[in-house]
Design a protein around this motif. Structure first.
Motif, mmCIF file in Angstrom:
data_model
loop_
_atom_site.group_PDB
_atom_site.id
_atom_site.type_symbol
_atom_site.label_atom_id
_atom_site.label_comp_id
_atom_site.label_asym_id
_atom_site.label_seq_id
_atom_site.Cartn_x
_atom_site.Cartn_y
_atom_site.Cartn_z
ATOM 1 N N SER A 11 0.999 -0.673 0.233
ATOM 2 C CA SER A 11 -0.125 0.058 -0.189
ATOM 3 C C SER A 11 0.982 1.237 -0.012
ATOM 4 N N PHE A 12 2.236 0.843 0.800
ATOM 5 C CA PHE A 12 2.599 2.125 0.596
ATOM 6 C C PHE A 12 3.782 2.598 -0.775
ATOM 7 N N LEU A 13 4.237 1.196 -0.817
ATOM 8 C CA LEU A 13 4.439 1.615 -2.174
ATOM 9 C C LEU A 13 3.793 1.317 -3.896
ATOM 10 N N MET A 14 1.869 1.678 -3.607
ATOM 11 C CA MET A 14 0.885 2.101 -4.246
ATOM 12 C C MET A 14 0.976 3.548 -4.044
ATOM 13 N N GLY A 15 0.727 4.493 -2.922
ATOM 14 C CA GLY A 15 1.159 6.060 -2.380
ATOM 15 C C GLY A 15 2.122 6.768 -3.909
ATOM 16 N N THR A 16 3.174 6.153 -3.245
ATOM 17 C CA THR A 16 4.122 5.917 -4.044
ATOM 18 C C THR A 16 4.408 6.153 -5.368
ATOM 19 N N SER A 17 3.291 5.093 -5.991
ATOM 20 C CA SER A 17 3.435 5.441 -7.018
ATOM 21 C C SER A 17 2.540 7.098 -7.436
ATOM 22 N N LEU A 18 2.413 7.186 -7.182
ATOM 23 C CA LEU A 18 0.520 7.880 -7.152
ATOM 24 C C LEU A 18 1.376 8.822 -6.744
ATOM 25 N N GLY A 19 2.852 9.618 -6.095
ATOM 26 C CA GLY A 19 2.839 10.855 -5.873
ATOM 27 C C GLY A 19 3.699 10.681 -6.827
ATOM 28 N N LEU A 20 4.373 9.385 -7.471
ATOM 29 C CA LEU A 20 5.449 9.778 -8.124
ATOM 30 C C LEU A 20 4.971 10.086 -9.360
ATOM 31 N N ASN A 47 -13.741 -1.639 -3.371
ATOM 32 C CA ASN A 47 -12.531 -0.428 -2.198
ATOM 33 C C ASN A 47 -11.698 0.239 -2.494
ATOM 34 N N SER A 48 -11.024 -0.105 -3.741
ATOM 35 C CA SER A 48 -9.944 0.322 -4.655
ATOM 36 C C SER A 48 -10.143 1.754 -4.912
ATOM 37 N N LEU A 49 -11.572 2.106 -5.196
ATOM 38 C CA LEU A 49 -11.850 3.073 -5.231
ATOM 39 C C LEU A 49 -11.813 4.332 -4.579
ATOM 40 N N PHE A 50 -12.460 4.069 -3.199
ATOM 41 C CA PHE A 50 -12.227 4.497 -1.903
ATOM 42 C C PHE A 50 -10.160 5.048 -1.691
ATOM 43 N N LYS A 214 -18.580 -3.188 2.541
ATOM 44 C CA LYS A 214 -18.956 -4.086 3.824
ATOM 45 C C LYS A 214 -18.092 -3.325 5.117
ATOM 46 N N ASN A 215 -18.688 -3.519 6.392
ATOM 47 C CA ASN A 215 -18.721 -3.001 7.261
ATOM 48 C C ASN A 215 -16.924 -3.346 7.891
ATOM 49 N N GLU A 216 -17.271 -4.762 7.845
ATOM 50 C CA GLU A 216 -15.406 -4.891 8.335
ATOM 51 C C GLU A 216 -13.872 -4.971 7.363
ATOM 52 N N ASP A 217 -14.419 -3.823 5.970
ATOM 53 C CA ASP A 217 -13.484 -3.574 5.409
ATOM 54 C C ASP A 217 -13.350 -2.191 5.968
ATOM 55 N N CYS A 218 -13.853 -1.785 6.778
ATOM 56 C CA CYS A 218 -13.544 0.282 7.005
ATOM 57 C C CYS A 218 -12.313 -0.325 7.650
ATOM 58 N N PRO A 219 -11.532 -0.836 8.728
ATOM 59 C CA PRO A 219 -11.118 -0.684 9.752
ATOM 60 C C PRO A 219 -9.585 -0.742 8.525
ATOM 61 N N LEU A 220 -9.548 -2.173 7.578
ATOM 62 C CA LEU A 220 -8.561 -2.209 6.310
ATOM 63 C C LEU A 220 -8.203 -1.198 5.180
ATOM 64 N N LEU A 221 -9.828 -0.787 5.231
ATOM 65 C CA LEU A 221 -8.819 0.456 4.101
ATOM 66 C C LEU A 221 -8.641 1.500 4.398
ATOM 67 N N LEU A 222 -8.892 2.364 5.741
ATOM 68 C CA LEU A 222 -8.462 2.659 6.728
ATOM 69 C C LEU A 222 -6.794 2.893 6.675
ATOM 70 N N SER A 223 -6.648 2.075 7.478
ATOM 71 C CA SER A 223 -4.562 1.227 7.172
ATOM 72 C C SER A 223 -3.863 1.398 5.594
ATOM 73 N N CYS A 225 -5.791 3.686 3.225
ATOM 74 C CA CYS A 225 -5.162 4.924 3.293
ATOM 75 C C CYS A 225 -4.608 5.614 3.885
ATOM 76 N N VAL A 226 -3.928 5.093 5.065
ATOM 77 C CA VAL A 226 -2.382 5.423 5.449
ATOM 78 C C VAL A 226 -2.322 5.582 5.093
ATOM 79 N N LEU A 227 -0.955 4.452 4.706
ATOM 80 C CA LEU A 227 0.602 4.205 4.706
ATOM 81 C C LEU A 227 0.335 4.525 2.977
ATOM 82 N N ALA A 228 -0.446 4.215 2.340
ATOM 83 C CA ALA A 228 -1.026 5.269 0.637
ATOM 84 C C ALA A 228 -0.472 6.484 0.433
ATOM 85 N N VAL A 229 -0.769 7.781 1.522
ATOM 86 C CA VAL A 229 -0.714 9.242 1.588
ATOM 87 C C VAL A 229 0.803 9.228 2.530
#
Length: 270
Positions: A11-20, A47-50, A214-223, A225-229
């Motif tokens: 996820s961190f590498l994904m954010g790096t790709s977007l920034g680069l 989930n990817s869209l978020f 799905k509600n159970e996906d929310c904690p994962l998606l937030l994590s 997102c943080v690494l992606a940013v």
């Protein structure tokens, strides 16, 4: 935990790709959610869209500070794309049957069709960017601002919106070649404008599909997102130190590699 750590690193590498390079978010996020976190394809595309939308929005704001976002081009790209996203996610995806083709030893499902279509669009994009890297960098003062070009941009935006709705991709891997080749944008301006369009497309697509989250996906998606940013900030630092032609070629070969891996995986599952 063994799955979580590689997924967060990716996820961190994904954010790096977007920034680069202003693209690559969904190219990495969808496979991360499917192959590492073991979500089904349709769930992963939503989930990817978020994730991509939030990361791209942060990146676009960063680029806007340095005046590397063209609001006019972004508007002409994003607005017609919204209609395409709505039509695809509301009508086309629910209409497609789970099994599209069965017989003669082959089984083509809706999920495999989506991933294969995704890979082929990536091949086209990578070819365009690798080819453009061998041309002189365009002079920003010679960019096209006439109506026919912006009509063409609107058409491209509509097509990319359809792809965003279908595969959960913000479309940066197609937007950047269009901005560079059609409107003669310098790569860094194309990256910033792409991030703004990707954010708008992705968050709009997620809003349409929100009831299926799905509600159970929310904690994962937030994590994620943080690494992606965080990766976005790292990618921004790297981009300021790289040559534009190298960015183009690097982008093209990066997309080509991911596309080849996706096609290999889907062909093995036929």
């Amino acid at each position: 935990m063994t799955v979580l750590i590689p997924g967060l690193i990716a996820s961190f590498l994904m954010g790096t790709s977007l920034g680069l390079i202003g693209a690559g978010g969904a190219i990495l996020t969808v496979p991360i959610l499917v192959y590492i976190f073991e979500q089904d394809v349709m769930r992963a595309t939503t989930n990817s869209l978020f994730v991509v939308g939030v990361a791209a929005l942060v990146g676009a704001l960063m680029k806007a500070i340095h005046r590397n976002v063209d609001i006019k081009a972004g508007f002409f790209f994003a607005l017609p794309g919204f209609l395409s996203i709505f039509l695809v996610r509301r009508y086309l995806l629910p209409f497609l049957p789970d099994v599209l083709l069965s017989g003669f030893g082959f089984l083509v499902t809706k999920q495999s069709f989506v991933m294969t279509f995704f890979a082929f669009t990536m091949f086209f994009s990578s070819w365009a960017m690798i080819r453009s890297a061998n041309r002189p960098s365009p002079d920003e003062s010679r960019r096209h601002d006439s109506s026919p070009y912006f009509i063409n941009v609107a058409v491209k935006g509509s097509l990319i919106g359809g792809i965003t709705g279908l595969v959960g991709a913000g479309g940066g891997f197609l937007i950047i070649p269009a901005l560079v080749l059609l409107l003669k944008f310098p790569v860094r301006l194309a990256v910033g404008t792409s991030l703004a369009i990707v954010a708008a497309n992705s968050l709009f697509g997620f809003a349409i599909s929100f009831p299926s989250v799905k509600n159970e996906d929310c904690p994962l998606l937030l994590s994620v997102c943080v690494l992606a940013v965080l990766g976005m900030f790292f990618g921004e630092i790297l981009s300021s130190k790289m040559n534009e032609r190298r960015l183009k070629k690097g982008f093209g070969y990066f997309v080509l590699t991911i596309a080849a891996l996706l096609l290999y995986d889907q062909s093995a599952n036929l």
